[in-house]
Design a protein around this motif. Structure first.
Motif, PDB file in Angstrom:
ATOM      1  N   PRO A 196     -24.247  58.761   0.627  1.00 30.07           N
ATOM      2  CA  PRO A 196     -25.516  59.021  -0.075  1.00 30.07           C
ATOM      3  C   PRO A 196     -25.845  57.949  -1.116  1.00 30.07           C
ATOM      4  O   PRO A 196     -27.013  57.572  -1.276  1.00 30.07           O
ATOM      5  CB  PRO A 196     -25.275  60.377  -0.746  1.00 30.07           C
ATOM      6  N   GLN A 197     -24.830  57.429  -1.809  1.00 29.53           N
ATOM      7  CA  GLN A 197     -25.071  56.361  -2.785  1.00 29.53           C
ATOM      8  C   GLN A 197     -25.544  55.086  -2.094  1.00 29.53           C
ATOM      9  O   GLN A 197     -26.471  54.415  -2.575  1.00 29.53           O
ATOM     10  CB  GLN A 197     -23.780  56.076  -3.582  1.00 29.53           C
TER      11      GLN A 197
ATOM     12  N   LYS B 153     -33.126  48.963 -12.573  1.00 28.81           N
ATOM     13  CA  LYS B 153     -32.611  50.224 -13.101  1.00 28.81           C
ATOM     14  C   LYS B 153     -31.538  50.778 -12.170  1.00 28.81           C
ATOM     15  O   LYS B 153     -31.832  51.353 -11.132  1.00 28.81           O
ATOM     16  CB  LYS B 153     -33.749  51.235 -13.263  1.00 28.81           C
ATOM     17  N   LEU B 154     -30.286  50.580 -12.548  1.00 28.66           N
ATOM     18  CA  LEU B 154     -29.154  51.101 -11.791  1.00 28.66           C
ATOM     19  C   LEU B 154     -28.504  52.236 -12.564  1.00 28.66           C
ATOM     20  O   LEU B 154     -28.400  52.187 -13.798  1.00 28.66           O
ATOM     21  CB  LEU B 154     -28.106  50.016 -11.559  1.00 28.66           C
ATOM     22  N   THR B 155     -28.073  53.261 -11.826  1.00 27.97           N
ATOM     23  CA  THR B 155     -27.240  54.276 -12.470  1.00 27.97           C
ATOM     24  C   THR B 155     -25.863  53.676 -12.704  1.00 27.97           C
ATOM     25  O   THR B 155     -25.503  52.634 -12.129  1.00 27.97           O
ATOM     26  CB  THR B 155     -27.109  55.524 -11.589  1.00 27.97           C
ATOM     27  N   ASP B 156     -25.077  54.319 -13.538  1.00 30.38           N
ATOM     28  CA  ASP B 156     -23.724  53.807 -13.808  1.00 30.38           C
ATOM     29  C   ASP B 156     -22.918  53.727 -12.517  1.00 30.38           C
ATOM     30  O   ASP B 156     -22.211  52.740 -12.272  1.00 30.38           O
ATOM     31  CB  ASP B 156     -23.015  54.713 -14.825  1.00 30.38           C
TER      32      ASP B 156
ATOM     33  N   VAL C  35     -21.408  50.234 -10.724  1.00 29.80           N
ATOM     34  CA  VAL C  35     -19.989  50.049 -10.373  1.00 29.80           C
ATOM     35  C   VAL C  35     -19.858  49.729  -8.885  1.00 29.80           C
ATOM     36  O   VAL C  35     -19.132  48.806  -8.486  1.00 29.80           O
ATOM     37  CB  VAL C  35     -19.186  51.318 -10.733  1.00 29.80           C
ATOM     38  N   LEU C  36     -20.575  50.486  -8.058  1.00 27.15           N
ATOM     39  CA  LEU C  36     -20.492  50.285  -6.611  1.00 27.15           C
ATOM     40  C   LEU C  36     -21.024  48.907  -6.226  1.00 27.15           C
ATOM     41  O   LEU C  36     -20.461  48.219  -5.351  1.00 27.15           O
ATOM     42  CB  LEU C  36     -21.268  51.386  -5.891  1.00 27.15           C
TER      43      LEU C  36
END
Length: 374
Positions: free
Chosen positions: A352-353, A317-320, A324-325
């Motif tokens: 933070p990401q 589960k990755l955020t958008d 991208v990162l």
């Protein structure tokens, strides 16, 4: 203590002559009797005729007078052998591992805590850097788990890093594993792995050493013990290794012994991958999945067929923004400065990401930069 054990202990600890030289002298064509006691019973003149070093002859004469090995020392071994999980296996014993007997300089005896019969089962050695990256640790655990599930016994050296991770993976499955020590079995090294060593014995595994029970972990012991790790195993998997490392010694010994050698490739700018790349150039098999190891070893496992199961990409589960990162990080090491240049984001936004992704196990922050793990 039985006389034959005293004889083998003496032979194994004779200074100035190694296992290969002793085994040659024990052959009929050497001029000595083939019996293992023959060398220890020869006269002074006979010993000199073999051109043995003076200190070797001195110890043999001490044996003949009953002065060496020391009585108290032999009693200590006797007390250790009275514990049900402890065994002393000599070269001529049926319990001696047949695969190990095939190498050019097999140890004359093995101290074993645990199940000696385990050494007769199909084994694969997993070795690598003591200072492995988090990715290397994860790969060691993953491959060890898969191979253990396939019925292969994992053998390694109980060291920190890759070795310890491989043993821990087997222990986590409550399966036996073999640890070959570079010290005596009453002096487990590293100390932090004492509980792991206890778990290995408890779960039907084995600790193995050719060294006297209280032998310290001397630096020169470890290159010597590596021949036992490879000699017990049908193949060796090198997970991470620098160009000057004990893992490469193990792998090259395995090649000399006619064993399969497998190596995991890594990032070009990761020094811990350079040894694996060298091995691949020298003829080791490049490995990406456990199935690629199991297939060439399938004859050892009968008709067993292992269906490798991997986590599906869509279950991560990755955020958008993380997705991208992650693509921009890629599969090579990349520094924070390079990421700032690639993404156009500043450090207060990126950090933070990156921390969140590291905590989730998606990336690793190494001294040389960030590395993708999935």
């Amino acid at each position: 203590m039985h006389d034959h054990l005293r004889e083998w202990i003496a032979l194994s600890e004779l200074p100035g002559i190694g296992p290969a030289g002793l085994l040659r002298l024990m052959q009929p064509e050497s001029g000595c009797s083939a019996a293992q006691t023959s060398l220890l019973q020869l006269s002074h003149n006979q010993l000199q005729s073999l051109n043995l070093p003076a200190r070797t002859i001195h110890h043999i004469r001490g044996y003949q007078r009953g002065e060496w090995p020391d009585r108290e020392y032999l009693q200590e071994i006797d007390r250790w052998l009275q514990q049900p999980c402890n065994h002393l296996v000599t070269f001529i014993c049926d319990r001696y591992p047949p695969l190990l007997k095939q190498i050019s300089d097999p140890p004359l005896l093995l101290y074993i805590s645990g199940d000696p019969e385990l050494l007769h089962l199909p084994q694969l050695a997993i070795v690598g850097s003591r200072s492995a990256s988090r990715s290397g640790i994860a790969l060691s655990r993953s491959f060890a788990s898969d191979l253990t599930a396939a019925g292969i016994t994992i053998t390694s050296g109980l060291a920190r890093g890759v070795d310890g991770a491989a043993h821990m993976a087997a222990v986590a499955l409550s399966k036996p594993t073999v640890a070959v020590l570079g010290s005596g079995l009453m002096n487990v090294y590293p100390r932090q792995h004492q509980s792991l060593a206890d778990d290995i014995i408890r779960l039907g595994g084995a600790l193995v050493s050719e060294y006297p029970l209280t032998m310290a972990p001397l630096p020169h012991n470890f290159p010597r013990r590596n021949r036992i790790i490879s000699g017990l195993s049908a193949g060796v998997l090198v997970v991470e290794a620098a160009r000057r490392s004990g893992s490469l010694i193990t792998a090259r010994l395995a090649l000399e012994q006619g064993r399969e050698v497998f190596a995991l490739p890594g990032a070009l700018n990761n020094p811990q991958s350079h040894g694996c790349h060298d091995l691949i150039r020298e003829g080791a098999t490049l490995i990406e999945t456990s199935a690629q190891i199991i297939e060439p070893l399938a004859s050892l496992l009968g008709s067993y067929c292992y269906d490798e199961q991997r986590e599906a990409p869509d279950s991560i589960k990755l955020t958008d923004a993380e997705a991208v990162l992650l693509e921009q990080i890629g599969y090579q090491l990349i520094t924070l400065e390079q990421l700032i240049g690639v993404t156009g984001l500043n450090a207060p936004v990126l950090l933070p990401q990156l921390v969140a992704m590291e905590l989730s196990g998606y990336i690793e922050n190494t001294p040389d930069g960030y590395q993708r793990l999935i």
